[in-house]
Design a protein around this motif. Structure first.
Motif, mmCIF file in Angstrom:
data_model
loop_
_atom_site.group_PDB
_atom_site.id
_atom_site.type_symbol
_atom_site.label_atom_id
_atom_site.label_comp_id
_atom_site.label_asym_id
_atom_site.label_seq_id
_atom_site.Cartn_x
_atom_site.Cartn_y
_atom_site.Cartn_z
ATOM 1 N N ALA A 1 -5.038 13.407 47.484
ATOM 2 C CA ALA A 1 -6.032 14.209 48.203
ATOM 3 C C ALA A 1 -6.032 13.948 49.706
ATOM 4 C CB ALA A 1 -7.426 13.927 47.639
ATOM 5 N N GLU A 2 -5.109 13.102 50.181
ATOM 6 C CA GLU A 2 -5.151 12.681 51.585
ATOM 7 C C GLU A 2 -4.478 13.653 52.549
ATOM 8 O OE1 GLU A 2 -6.897 9.665 52.536
ATOM 9 O OE2 GLU A 2 -7.531 10.363 50.563
ATOM 10 N N ALA A 3 -3.766 14.644 52.055
ATOM 11 C CA ALA A 3 -3.037 15.541 52.951
ATOM 12 C C ALA A 3 -3.971 16.280 53.900
ATOM 13 C CB ALA A 3 -2.213 16.545 52.140
ATOM 14 N N SER A 4 -5.133 16.702 53.415
ATOM 15 C CA SER A 4 -6.035 17.505 54.243
ATOM 16 C C SER A 4 -6.730 16.684 55.322
ATOM 17 C CB SER A 4 -7.081 18.190 53.360
ATOM 18 O OG SER A 4 -7.887 17.224 52.711
ATOM 19 N N VAL A 5 -6.698 15.360 55.207
ATOM 20 C CA VAL A 5 -7.373 14.504 56.191
ATOM 21 C C VAL A 5 -6.406 13.505 56.816
ATOM 22 C CG1 VAL A 5 -9.685 14.725 55.206
ATOM 23 C CG2 VAL A 5 -8.122 12.973 54.321
ATOM 24 N N VAL A 6 -5.116 13.809 56.762
ATOM 25 C CA VAL A 6 -4.121 12.825 57.213
ATOM 26 C C VAL A 6 -4.278 12.505 58.694
ATOM 27 C CG1 VAL A 6 -2.288 14.489 57.732
ATOM 28 C CG2 VAL A 6 -1.691 12.162 57.011
ATOM 29 N N TYR A 7 -4.642 13.476 59.518
ATOM 30 C CA TYR A 7 -4.806 13.213 60.945
ATOM 31 C C TYR A 7 -6.031 12.352 61.217
ATOM 32 C CZ TYR A 7 -1.142 16.337 62.656
ATOM 33 O OH TYR A 7 0.065 16.911 62.964
ATOM 34 N N SER A 8 -7.187 12.736 60.663
ATOM 35 C CA SER A 8 -8.417 12.007 60.974
ATOM 36 C C SER A 8 -8.480 10.662 60.272
ATOM 37 C CB SER A 8 -9.640 12.852 60.600
ATOM 38 O OG SER A 8 -9.632 13.158 59.215
ATOM 39 N N ARG A 9 -8.182 10.622 58.975
ATOM 40 C CA ARG A 9 -8.367 9.402 58.195
ATOM 41 C C ARG A 9 -7.242 8.397 58.369
ATOM 42 N NH1 ARG A 9 -9.989 10.340 52.106
ATOM 43 N NH2 ARG A 9 -11.825 11.173 53.173
ATOM 44 N N HIS A 10 -6.080 8.854 58.798
ATOM 45 C CA HIS A 10 -4.936 7.938 58.847
ATOM 46 C C HIS A 10 -4.327 7.790 60.249
ATOM 47 C CE1 HIS A 10 -5.169 7.412 54.584
ATOM 48 N NE2 HIS A 10 -5.161 8.718 54.418
ATOM 49 N N ILE A 11 -4.087 8.878 60.960
ATOM 50 C CA ILE A 11 -3.493 8.753 62.298
ATOM 51 C C ILE A 11 -4.558 8.373 63.327
ATOM 52 C CG2 ILE A 11 -2.151 9.876 64.090
ATOM 53 C CD1 ILE A 11 -0.623 9.481 61.478
ATOM 54 N N ALA A 12 -5.606 9.183 63.450
ATOM 55 C CA ALA A 12 -6.659 8.886 64.425
ATOM 56 C C ALA A 12 -7.347 7.563 64.103
ATOM 57 C CB ALA A 12 -7.675 10.025 64.461
ATOM 58 N N ASP A 13 -7.663 7.332 62.832
ATOM 59 C CA ASP A 13 -8.318 6.086 62.432
ATOM 60 C C ASP A 13 -7.480 4.868 62.826
ATOM 61 O OD1 ASP A 13 -10.506 4.805 60.526
ATOM 62 O OD2 ASP A 13 -8.587 3.920 59.970
ATOM 63 N N SER A 14 -6.154 4.972 62.703
ATOM 64 C CA SER A 14 -5.278 3.858 63.064
ATOM 65 C C SER A 14 -5.382 3.511 64.544
ATOM 66 C CB SER A 14 -3.830 4.200 62.715
ATOM 67 O OG SER A 14 -3.642 4.263 61.316
ATOM 68 N N LEU A 15 -5.553 4.519 65.382
ATOM 69 C CA LEU A 15 -5.621 4.272 66.831
ATOM 70 C C LEU A 15 -6.887 3.521 67.217
ATOM 71 C CD1 LEU A 15 -4.235 7.624 68.305
ATOM 72 C CD2 LEU A 15 -3.005 5.549 67.631
ATOM 73 N N LEU A 16 -7.928 3.610 66.400
ATOM 74 C CA LEU A 16 -9.170 2.902 66.708
ATOM 75 C C LEU A 16 -8.957 1.394 66.782
ATOM 76 C CD1 LEU A 16 -11.630 4.811 64.338
ATOM 77 C CD2 LEU A 16 -11.106 5.304 66.740
ATOM 78 N N PHE A 17 -7.948 0.897 66.075
ATOM 79 C CA PHE A 17 -7.696 -0.545 66.044
ATOM 80 C C PHE A 17 -7.236 -1.084 67.401
ATOM 81 C CE2 PHE A 17 -7.869 0.572 61.687
ATOM 82 C CZ PHE A 17 -8.168 -0.572 60.971
ATOM 83 N N ALA A 18 -6.866 -0.195 68.310
ATOM 84 C CA ALA A 18 -6.470 -0.620 69.648
ATOM 85 C C ALA A 18 -7.673 -0.938 70.528
ATOM 86 C CB ALA A 18 -5.624 0.472 70.312
ATOM 87 N N ALA A 19 -8.846 -0.449 70.163
ATOM 88 C CA ALA A 19 -10.012 -0.541 71.043
ATOM 89 C C ALA A 19 -10.381 -1.960 71.447
ATOM 90 C CB ALA A 19 -11.203 0.158 70.398
ATOM 91 N N PRO A 20 -10.383 -2.945 70.538
ATOM 92 C CA PRO A 20 -10.761 -4.304 70.964
ATOM 93 C C PRO A 20 -9.797 -4.917 71.974
ATOM 94 C CG PRO A 20 -11.038 -4.064 68.603
ATOM 95 C CD PRO A 20 -10.296 -2.855 69.073
ATOM 96 N N TRP A 21 -8.625 -4.315 72.166
ATOM 97 C CA TRP A 21 -7.666 -4.831 73.141
ATOM 98 C C TRP A 21 -7.797 -4.142 74.500
ATOM 99 C CZ3 TRP A 21 -4.673 -9.030 72.221
ATOM 100 C CH2 TRP A 21 -3.702 -9.346 73.188
ATOM 101 N N ARG A 22 -8.628 -3.125 74.615
ATOM 102 C CA ARG A 22 -8.598 -2.270 75.806
ATOM 103 C C ARG A 22 -9.006 -2.983 77.091
ATOM 104 N NH1 ARG A 22 -13.254 1.697 73.450
ATOM 105 N NH2 ARG A 22 -14.803 0.081 73.059
ATOM 106 N N ALA A 23 -9.735 -4.094 76.989
ATOM 107 C CA ALA A 23 -10.128 -4.837 78.190
ATOM 108 C C ALA A 23 -9.011 -5.737 78.706
ATOM 109 C CB ALA A 23 -11.378 -5.671 77.911
ATOM 110 N N ARG A 24 -7.935 -5.900 77.922
ATOM 111 C CA ARG A 24 -6.830 -6.778 78.323
ATOM 112 C C ARG A 24 -5.862 -6.014 79.232
ATOM 113 N NH1 ARG A 24 -6.708 -11.039 74.342
ATOM 114 N NH2 ARG A 24 -8.728 -10.944 73.306
ATOM 115 N N GLN A 25 -5.021 -6.760 79.915
ATOM 116 C CA GLN A 25 -3.979 -6.161 80.749
ATOM 117 C C GLN A 25 -2.722 -5.935 79.924
ATOM 118 O OE1 GLN A 25 -3.227 -8.337 84.375
ATOM 119 N NE2 GLN A 25 -4.373 -6.796 85.494
ATOM 120 N N GLY A 26 -2.335 -4.685 79.788
ATOM 121 C CA GLY A 26 -1.114 -4.359 79.066
ATOM 122 C C GLY A 26 -1.280 -4.421 77.554
ATOM 123 N N PRO A 27 -0.316 -3.892 76.805
ATOM 124 C CA PRO A 27 -0.357 -3.919 75.347
ATOM 125 C C PRO A 27 -0.200 -5.340 74.809
ATOM 126 C CG PRO A 27 1.212 -2.276 76.163
ATOM 127 C CD PRO A 27 0.846 -3.153 77.323
#
Length: 209
Positions: A52-78
């Motif tokens: 059932a994940e095809a209809s939500v692949v962008y929001s639940r899997h791609i976009a959701d994955s990018l949220l994990f970068a947020a706690p690093w955003r105050a640092r310099q560089g990746p």
């Protein structure tokens, strides 16, 4: 199986990237779209994600994955190194590797079948900064600067391994709560605004600083 319309899905990806402090290039957006297409075309039929994940692949899997970068955003560089614990077919590790090409990303997945699927995605996307490790978490010894984990196990059960594998200046991020704020000793909580994915999301964060 129908997939969420590309334009609508990519808007969720852009919102998540902006909130997490990631500036997406056109090439990175194309690769994230290619990853979404691969998830629907191959990973779902192979059992790497639910049917059932095809209809939500962008929001639940791609976009959701990018949220994990947020706690690093105050640092310099990746972050120099990223360890994705219980990565499955490569989430959130592959989207992060696409956005942070200078980071060395390890996808740790004990299922050989899912690890093989992740390797295929790495090959098809041409991601030279990703290694797939079909290994148990307790057997992994190499620390990383950013540890990420999506709904693999209880934070209380993961806590010891996260502390063991986190670099001295690193951050660990656990996702997976979409109902209420999770409260666990040793973690702080970060709420993602409802307008990013269309529903509340909370991240658990551990650091050694």
């Amino acid at each position: 199986m129908p997939q969420m319309t590309g334009q609508h899905g990519l808007e969720a990806v852009r919102r998540a990237a902006d909130w997490a402090g990631i500036d997406l290039t056109a090439r990175q957006l194309d690769l994230l779209r290619d990853l979404a297409d691969w998830l629907v075309a191959e990973a779902i039929p192979a059992g790497g994600l639910g049917p059932a994940e095809a209809s939500v692949v962008y929001s639940r899997h791609i976009a959701d994955s990018l949220l994990f970068a947020a706690p690093w955003r105050a640092r310099q560089g990746p972050p120099p190194t990223i360890l994705d614990i219980g990565s499955g077919v490569g989430l959130p590790g592959l989207p992060l590797a696409i956005c942070w090409t200078s980071s060395r990303v390890t996808l740790l997945e004990r299922s050989v079948r899912r690890a093989d699927l992740a390797r295929r995605a790495v090959r098809l996307l041409g991601l030279e900064n990703v290694e797939v490790a079909p290994t148990q978490l307790r057997q992994w010894k190499t620390a990383a600067d950013l540890l990420v984990c999506r709904a693999v196990s209880s934070p209380d059960r993961l806590k010891g391994d996260l502390h063991r594998l986190l670099s001295s200046t690193g951050v660990a991020v656990i996702g997976g709560s979409h109902r209420s704020p999770p409260i666990y000793q040793g973690f702080s909580t970060c709420q993602v605004p409802c307008n990013i994915l269309g529903n509340p999301v909370w991240l658990l964060i551990m650091d050694k600083t």
